[in-house]
Design an enzyme around this catalytic site. Structure first.
Site, short mmCIF file in Angstrom:
data_model
loop_
_atom_site.label_atom_id
_atom_site.label_comp_id
_atom_site.label_asym_id
_atom_site.label_seq_id
_atom_site.Cartn_x
_atom_site.Cartn_y
_atom_site.Cartn_z
N LYS A 275 -0.09 0.96 -22.74
CA LYS A 275 0.65 1.75 -21.71
C LYS A 275 2.06 1.37 -21.85
CE LYS A 275 0.90 2.59 -16.98
NZ LYS A 275 0.57 2.43 -15.48
N ASN B 83 6.24 2.86 -21.60
CA ASN B 83 7.02 2.13 -20.78
C ASN B 83 8.02 1.55 -21.25
OD1 ASN B 83 4.50 0.63 -18.47
ND2 ASN B 83 5.15 2.49 -18.44
N ALA C 54 0.75 -0.99 0.17
CA ALA C 54 -0.12 -0.02 0.14
C ALA C 54 0.77 1.35 0.14
CB ALA C 54 -0.96 0.03 1.22
N GLY C 55 1.63 1.54 -1.13
CA GLY C 55 2.28 2.85 -1.22
C GLY C 55 1.33 3.92 -1.91
N ALA C 56 1.76 4.62 -3.07
CA ALA C 56 1.15 5.59 -3.52
C ALA C 56 -0.32 5.22 -4.22
CB ALA C 56 1.95 6.58 -4.44
N SER D 23 8.68 6.74 -14.35
CA SER D 23 8.96 6.05 -12.87
C SER D 23 10.59 5.40 -12.91
CB SER D 23 8.09 4.90 -12.74
OG SER D 23 7.97 3.79 -13.54
N GLU E 165 13.00 -0.83 -12.23
CA GLU E 165 11.93 -1.72 -12.81
C GLU E 165 12.22 -2.01 -14.02
OE1 GLU E 165 7.06 -2.75 -12.18
OE2 GLU E 165 7.83 -0.41 -12.15
#
Length: 345
Positions: free
Chosen positions: A207, A211, A9-11, A276, A288
């Site tokens: 998407k 990325n 449970a981050g952003a 990111s 990532e």
């Protein structure tokens, strides 16, 4: 009452928790460190459009404290999940659905994909080494989720919304199942957009297009999306990667409803934004790369499709990650990715 656990449970997880709590679900969180301590002590604070709201939700670093759930929403980075699949077991009942709200080619991608290739009903090694999630969770649990909002944890226990409110959902089979529709309604009741799409893989690729192209270029150069889009040479690199990735996606049945130039411009129009992967570099976090970039290369190798521009940029960004000690190379993936392309007979 629908029980929903958000694991990581981050952003983004905090944003979803806030919406689902408002919709009346029984929400619990798996978190850790100072963020967990702050939520346990003061609740989870979500800030949007200058309005701050704090909700009281159960949170723990031990899933066994939370019990069986109707849905488990995973908001960890893709590479973080396979090593800890066993920790999910206390959350999983016979009918628990798993919603992977992560970037890249998801672990369940080829379940009921009907791609016409020998990839069907097999895990993706890049994002699911040795089929860890495939075997521990079972692909029948999976609901796809494409995440569009941007949020950040500004301090422990506090999530700030930056932009976006859409979480596209979809069953691997394309069916509009009761479980997918029920989750969609909860998210919508909480103020988010959550359409259920029959072709979730198409949105995943749109998407992933950004990325696998913008992300490594930004990670290497430090440039924001608008600078990359405005620079002729950099834009050409992005365009070439997108062309290669589109061929891979189309080979396994994805439909690209947006043209390459429009997709590039959609990123370039976001002034000052860095993706990111560049934030990973600047904040000294594990990069990532496998899910966002190497996964496309893996599929290309297995489909015998050349991806020379993607390969060159991937080699540079993986070396960058290795040198900065932010990326650990996997020999099994290196053997796949760095193998020479063999044209079909």
């Amino acid at each position: 009452m629908t029980k929903i656990c958000i694991f990581g449970a981050g952003a983004i997880g905090g944003m979803m928790a806030h919406a689902l709590h408002k919709a009346g679900a029984e929400v619990s969180l798996v978190a850790r460190g100072p963020h967990l301590e702050a939520i346990q002590e003061k609740g989870l604070t979500f800030i949007k459009d200058g309005v701050s709201e704090t909700i009281d939700v159960k949170a723990s670093d031990n899933p066994a404290d939370l019990g069986e759930q109707d849905y488990v929403i995973i908001t960890l980075k893709a590479h973080s999940v396979p090593p800890i699949v066993d920790t999910f077991s206390p959350l999983l009942g016979p009918d628990t659905a798993i919603v992977s709200a992560v970037n890249g080619v998801p672990w369940w991608y080829f379940h009921k994909a009907n791609s016409g290739t020998d990839l069907d009903e097999n895990p993706v090694e890049t994002t699911d080494p040795n089929g860890a999630q495939w075997h521990a969770f079972g692909p029948e649990r999976a609901i796809g989720c494409v995440v569009y909002p941007a949020c950040e944890v500004t301090e422990p226990g506090t999530v700030l919304h930056r932009s976006g409110d859409r979480f596209t959902l979809g069953e691997p089979s394309g069916e509009r199942t009761d479980r997918a529709m029920a989750l969609s309604k909860l998210l919508r009741d909480g103020g988010l957009r959550a359409p259920v799409k029959p072709r979730i893989r198409d949105e995943l690729w749109i998407k992933l297009w950004g990325n696998c192209s913008f992300n490594p270029v930004s990670a290497i150069t430090g440039a924001s999306l608008d600078l990359i889009g405005a620079d002729v040479a950099s834009r050409t690199v992005v365009r070439n990667i997108m062309s290669e990735a589109r061929e891979v996606g189309q080979a396994i049945g994805a439909r690209f409803t947006v043209g390459i130039e429009r997709r590039i411009q959609g990123g370039a129009d976001i002034i000052g934004h860095k993706p990111s992967t560049r934030h990973d570099v600047e904040q000294n976090r594990p990069m990532e790369l496998d899910a966002l970039i190497v996964s496309v290369q893996e599929l290309a190798r297995r489909l015998n499709i050349p991806t020379p521009t993607l390969d060159a940029v991937s080699a540079l960004v993986r070396m960058q990650g290795q040198v900065m000690d932010l990326y650990r190379r996997r020999p099994d993936l290196e053997a796949i990715v760095d193998g020479e392309y063999q044209p079909a007979d």
